[in-house]
Design an enzyme around this catalytic site. Sequence first.
Site, PDB file in Angstrom:
ATOM      1  CB  CYS A  73      -0.992  -0.052   1.157  1.00  0.00           C
ATOM      2  SG  CYS A  73      -2.369   1.117   0.971  1.00  0.00           S
ATOM      3  CG  HIS A 161      -3.480  -3.731   3.412  1.00  0.00           C
ATOM      4  ND1 HIS A 161      -2.454  -3.241   4.190  1.00  0.00           N
ATOM      5  CD2 HIS A 161      -4.091  -2.649   2.878  1.00  0.00           C
ATOM      6  CE1 HIS A 161      -2.458  -1.923   4.133  1.00  0.00           C
ATOM      7  NE2 HIS A 161      -3.426  -1.539   3.340  1.00  0.00           N
ATOM      8  CD  GLU A 163      -1.210  -6.226   5.695  1.00  0.00           C
ATOM      9  OE1 GLU A 163      -1.479  -5.045   5.925  1.00  0.00           O
ATOM     10  OE2 GLU A 163      -0.799  -6.624   4.582  1.00  0.00           O
TER      11      GLU A 163
END
EC number: 6.3.5.2
Length: 183
Positions: A73, A161, A163
């Site tokens: 990002c 993202h 994660e």
Amino acid sequence: MTRIVVIDNHGQFTHLEHRALRDLGVDTDLVDNDTPAEELDADGIVLSGGPDMNRIGNCPDYLDLDVPVLGICLGMQILAAELDGRVGGGDYGGYADVTVDILDEDDPLIGSLAPDTRVWASHADEVKEVPEGFTHTASSDVCDIEAMSDVDRDLYGVQWHPEVAHTEEGEAVFENFLAICES
């Protein structure tokens, strides 16, 4: 053992990036972005997401360490801005569940996700033009440049993202980055 340092750009999910790597058995540390580059001892660096380009600390210096870098990002936007690409406001704005089309099946970071994957991404700001030497590797109907890679310099970026739980194949992105760092 491969050591990957996560640079904290003060994003809300940064601790999850650190945890995702730790869960893969990686020797990893989470360090603030004001840490001097010469103090980093790493085989790879993750530039985390964060709120804005005005709080990126020493991130530009980390690009000169000659280790693979994954920008997530804001981290991807730092790569673009520092290497003469272009970053601007996104048309969509906030977070969204997005289908990303993988444009390069041979890309070492995201090629294994082809032909497409579902991700969780913020599009308040985004890369508008990739820097010289980079390949545009993923796109969506929300954001033209969802990912980019410079394989020769081992610099990679994703707008989304990997994660977070909403990203279907996020772990694969971290596994692929680990493989890059180990090669």
